[in-house]
Scaffold this motif. Structure first.
Motif, mmCIF file in Angstrom:
data_model
loop_
_atom_site.group_PDB
_atom_site.id
_atom_site.type_symbol
_atom_site.label_atom_id
_atom_site.label_comp_id
_atom_site.label_asym_id
_atom_site.label_seq_id
_atom_site.Cartn_x
_atom_site.Cartn_y
_atom_site.Cartn_z
ATOM 1 N N CYS A 22 -2.490 5.866 -2.712
ATOM 2 C CA CYS A 22 -2.498 4.691 -1.773
ATOM 3 C C CYS A 22 -2.118 5.432 -0.273
ATOM 4 O O CYS A 22 -2.779 4.756 0.529
ATOM 5 C CB CYS A 22 -1.390 3.605 -2.188
ATOM 6 S SG CYS A 22 -1.779 2.878 -3.789
ATOM 7 N N LYS A 30 -12.746 2.692 4.653
ATOM 8 C CA LYS A 30 -13.461 2.944 3.372
ATOM 9 C C LYS A 30 -14.673 3.678 3.598
ATOM 10 O O LYS A 30 -15.402 3.264 4.618
ATOM 11 C CB LYS A 30 -13.644 1.528 2.487
ATOM 12 C CG LYS A 30 -12.468 1.019 1.853
ATOM 13 C CD LYS A 30 -12.760 -0.259 1.066
ATOM 14 C CE LYS A 30 -11.711 -0.958 0.443
ATOM 15 N NZ LYS A 30 -11.854 -2.142 -0.119
ATOM 16 N N GLU A 54 -11.360 -8.491 -4.258
ATOM 17 C CA GLU A 54 -10.957 -7.221 -4.420
ATOM 18 C C GLU A 54 -9.672 -6.834 -4.613
ATOM 19 O O GLU A 54 -9.046 -5.938 -5.198
ATOM 20 C CB GLU A 54 -11.676 -6.210 -3.061
ATOM 21 C CG GLU A 54 -13.122 -6.455 -2.929
ATOM 22 C CD GLU A 54 -13.574 -5.535 -2.091
ATOM 23 O OE1 GLU A 54 -13.199 -4.597 -1.845
ATOM 24 O OE2 GLU A 54 -14.564 -5.691 -1.477
ATOM 25 N N ARG A 58 -7.655 -4.728 -7.749
ATOM 26 C CA ARG A 58 -7.063 -3.596 -7.373
ATOM 27 C C ARG A 58 -5.541 -3.858 -7.933
ATOM 28 O O ARG A 58 -4.832 -2.840 -8.505
ATOM 29 C CB ARG A 58 -7.050 -3.304 -5.901
ATOM 30 C CG ARG A 58 -6.334 -1.995 -5.725
ATOM 31 C CD ARG A 58 -6.870 -1.449 -4.140
ATOM 32 N NE ARG A 58 -8.286 -0.831 -4.383
ATOM 33 C CZ ARG A 58 -8.655 -0.162 -3.469
ATOM 34 N NH1 ARG A 58 -8.087 -0.001 -2.292
ATOM 35 N NH2 ARG A 58 -10.015 0.330 -3.592
ATOM 36 N N ARG A 62 -3.778 -1.318 -10.865
ATOM 37 C CA ARG A 62 -2.681 -0.576 -10.639
ATOM 38 C C ARG A 62 -1.562 -0.833 -11.602
ATOM 39 O O ARG A 62 -0.956 0.142 -12.036
ATOM 40 C CB ARG A 62 -1.943 -1.072 -9.367
ATOM 41 C CG ARG A 62 -0.892 -0.195 -8.811
ATOM 42 C CD ARG A 62 -0.531 -0.286 -7.263
ATOM 43 N NE ARG A 62 0.624 0.491 -7.259
ATOM 44 C CZ ARG A 62 1.220 0.541 -5.736
ATOM 45 N NH1 ARG A 62 0.904 -0.169 -4.912
ATOM 46 N NH2 ARG A 62 1.938 1.564 -5.577
ATOM 47 N N ARG A 142 -15.029 1.584 -8.874
ATOM 48 C CA ARG A 142 -14.383 2.380 -7.577
ATOM 49 C C ARG A 142 -13.049 2.339 -7.604
ATOM 50 O O ARG A 142 -12.414 3.319 -7.089
ATOM 51 C CB ARG A 142 -14.844 1.008 -6.433
ATOM 52 C CG ARG A 142 -14.724 1.660 -5.099
ATOM 53 C CD ARG A 142 -13.418 1.217 -4.502
ATOM 54 N NE ARG A 142 -12.782 -0.044 -4.375
ATOM 55 C CZ ARG A 142 -13.312 -0.892 -3.754
ATOM 56 N NH1 ARG A 142 -14.067 -0.869 -2.594
ATOM 57 N NH2 ARG A 142 -12.746 -2.334 -3.874
ATOM 58 N N ASP A 143 -12.151 1.188 -8.084
ATOM 59 C CA ASP A 143 -10.599 1.312 -8.089
ATOM 60 C C ASP A 143 -10.167 2.391 -8.915
ATOM 61 O O ASP A 143 -9.302 3.052 -8.729
ATOM 62 C CB ASP A 143 -10.091 0.177 -8.173
ATOM 63 C CG ASP A 143 -10.116 -0.964 -7.237
ATOM 64 O OD1 ASP A 143 -10.624 -0.448 -6.046
ATOM 65 O OD2 ASP A 143 -10.249 -1.975 -7.400
ATOM 66 N N PHE A 146 -10.304 5.530 -6.976
ATOM 67 C CA PHE A 146 -9.409 5.369 -5.873
ATOM 68 C C PHE A 146 -7.947 5.767 -6.256
ATOM 69 O O PHE A 146 -7.228 6.359 -5.569
ATOM 70 C CB PHE A 146 -9.419 4.097 -5.012
ATOM 71 C CG PHE A 146 -8.102 3.727 -4.062
ATOM 72 C CD1 PHE A 146 -8.153 4.382 -3.009
ATOM 73 C CD2 PHE A 146 -7.290 2.893 -4.758
ATOM 74 C CE1 PHE A 146 -6.940 3.931 -2.183
ATOM 75 C CE2 PHE A 146 -6.225 2.550 -3.766
ATOM 76 C CZ PHE A 146 -6.137 3.337 -2.479
ATOM 77 N N TYR A 147 -7.649 5.005 -7.404
ATOM 78 C CA TYR A 147 -6.302 5.194 -8.043
ATOM 79 C C TYR A 147 -5.850 6.578 -8.752
ATOM 80 O O TYR A 147 -4.891 7.044 -8.995
ATOM 81 C CB TYR A 147 -6.008 4.115 -8.974
ATOM 82 C CG TYR A 147 -5.511 2.959 -8.282
ATOM 83 C CD1 TYR A 147 -4.577 2.910 -7.382
ATOM 84 C CD2 TYR A 147 -5.843 1.600 -8.665
ATOM 85 C CE1 TYR A 147 -3.731 1.746 -6.762
ATOM 86 C CE2 TYR A 147 -5.303 0.472 -7.874
ATOM 87 C CZ TYR A 147 -4.406 0.580 -7.198
ATOM 88 O OH TYR A 147 -3.950 -0.658 -6.683
ATOM 89 N N ASP A 152 -11.819 5.873 -1.180
ATOM 90 C CA ASP A 152 -12.036 4.679 -1.493
ATOM 91 C C ASP A 152 -13.199 4.367 -0.347
ATOM 92 O O ASP A 152 -13.430 4.468 0.652
ATOM 93 C CB ASP A 152 -10.477 4.043 -0.545
ATOM 94 C CG ASP A 152 -10.464 2.666 -0.888
ATOM 95 O OD1 ASP A 152 -11.194 2.172 -1.796
ATOM 96 O OD2 ASP A 152 -9.754 2.000 -0.120
#
Length: 355
Positions: A22, A30, A54, A58, A62, A142-143, A146-147, A152
């Motif tokens: 994060c 992005k 979104e 997300r 998490r 996508r997340d 990212f995570y 991102d």
């Protein structure tokens, strides 16, 4: 060497990973891939009818990944298997589809389907049934990247859910098997409008995830695949001491829980698990791309975002095509009790989006 048991990694480590992800992206815009967007898809598609979609996806993911970061790889794989077979239409989510029962999809994680249905419930409870399961899956993939520390990137939305099932054996025809060589990989990607760079970039998703012995045993038995480094072979033989042994190992031995470019370093050291991985380095047509990604993580991230955007646009349904499912695992025609309310709300949402 990490095995399937490694996914019990202490929560402290996972929390640190998520927090780091994060923070690293907090001051970055992005990535928006410079590719042609399919007619009917758009960035900000739900701006007026579900602007919080979104954030909802997300936020829930998490929580999921704080409990088990391994689920990120499962969702990323689910998205790829959906898009390569009959396009990104959510067909892989359907319980009655033959797509779910054919061999290439039998190892998809049951938890991934449960997560998807929970996400749909969350989104539809806040916005009404105006967001498709195929769009939710695209965001979840996508997340997942990212995570786990990856880029991102912005995703165009507006997909509709399919109402037809793939034909028998289509999963075998479209999906890349773990024992595939580069020629087959390039051919299958080309059918979907993607090139060799896209193929290498998307293979980089194997920087997270696991592999079962059955998917690479031909590289261990009866003899070592000569393209496999000897010490790595010895490690895998400990994980899989017999051809039919039921165990699993990480696909990226250097950073199995983090989305980064070390998967490509593995390949350069001939420590790729699948034939389809290692052959990308052995084949001169793709070796240079592997080396470039191993040397430049930003280049890999940018190329990955491009490839994911292109894959997410394969044979999509938009506009009046398909439907917005009231449950991700069944078509509305198979869920007749909810059909009337879904059609009415979907029509209202579509009309509003056209203003």
């Amino acid at each position: 060497m990490a095995t399937a048991k490694s996914f019990s990694t202490p929560i402290l480590f996972i929390s640190f990973l998520l927090a780091g992800s994060c923070l690293s992206s907090a001051n970055e815009t992005k990535i928006k891939a410079n590719v042609t967007i399919v007619n009917g898809l758009a960035y900000g598609f739900y701006r007026y009818i579900c602007p919080q979609v979104e954030v909802l996806v997300r936020s829930y993911l998490r929580q999921v990944f704080s409990r088990d970061v391994g689920q990120a790889a499962g969702l990323l794989r689910l998205h790829a298997h959906d898009c390569f077979v009959q396009g990104c239409d959510g067909s892989v989510l359907l319980d009655k589809s033959i797509e779910r029962t054919e061999l290439p999809n039998l190892s998809l994680r049951p938890e991934s389907f449960q997560i998807m249905e929970t996400l749909r419930q969350i989104v539809h409870s806040q916005c009404g049934p105006v967001v498709s399961c195929s769009d939710i899956l695209t965001l979840a993939a996508r997340d997942s990247v990212f995570y786990t520390g990856g880029p991102d990137y912005a995703v165009p939305l507006g997909r509709r859910d399919g109402v037809t099932f793939p034909r028998p054996n289509q999963t075998f025809e479209d999906l890349v098997a773990p024992f595939a060589k580069t020629t087959e990989i390039i051919t299958k990607f080309a059918r979907k409008g993607m090139n060799a760079i896209d193929a290498v970039a998307l293979s980089g998703a194997h920087t997270i995830g696991i592999a079962h012995c059955s998917s690479f045993s031909e590289r261990l038995f009866p003899n070592r695949d000569p393209t496999m480094e000897i010490s790595f072979f010895n490690i895998l033989r400990q994980v899989c001491p017999a051809p039919n042994f039921n165990a699993a190992t990480s696909l990226d031995i250097r950073s199995p829980f983090r989305f980064d470019n070390l998967y490509f370093v593995d390949l350069m050291n001939r420590q790729g698990v699948f034939t389809s991985d290692q052959d990308l380095f052995e084949d001169l047509r793709t070796r240079g791309v592997v080396i470039s990604f191993a040397a430049n993580q930003l280049l890999f991230f940018q190329s990955f975002a491009v490839a994911m955007t292109k894959m997410g646009s394969v044979e999509v349904l938009t506009g009046a095509q398909g439907e917005i499912r009231s449950r991700c695992n069944m078509r509305n025609s198979d869920n007749i009790n909810d059909l009337v309310s879904v059609v009415e709300k979907d029509h209202m949402g579509s009309s509003f989006a056209m203003r």
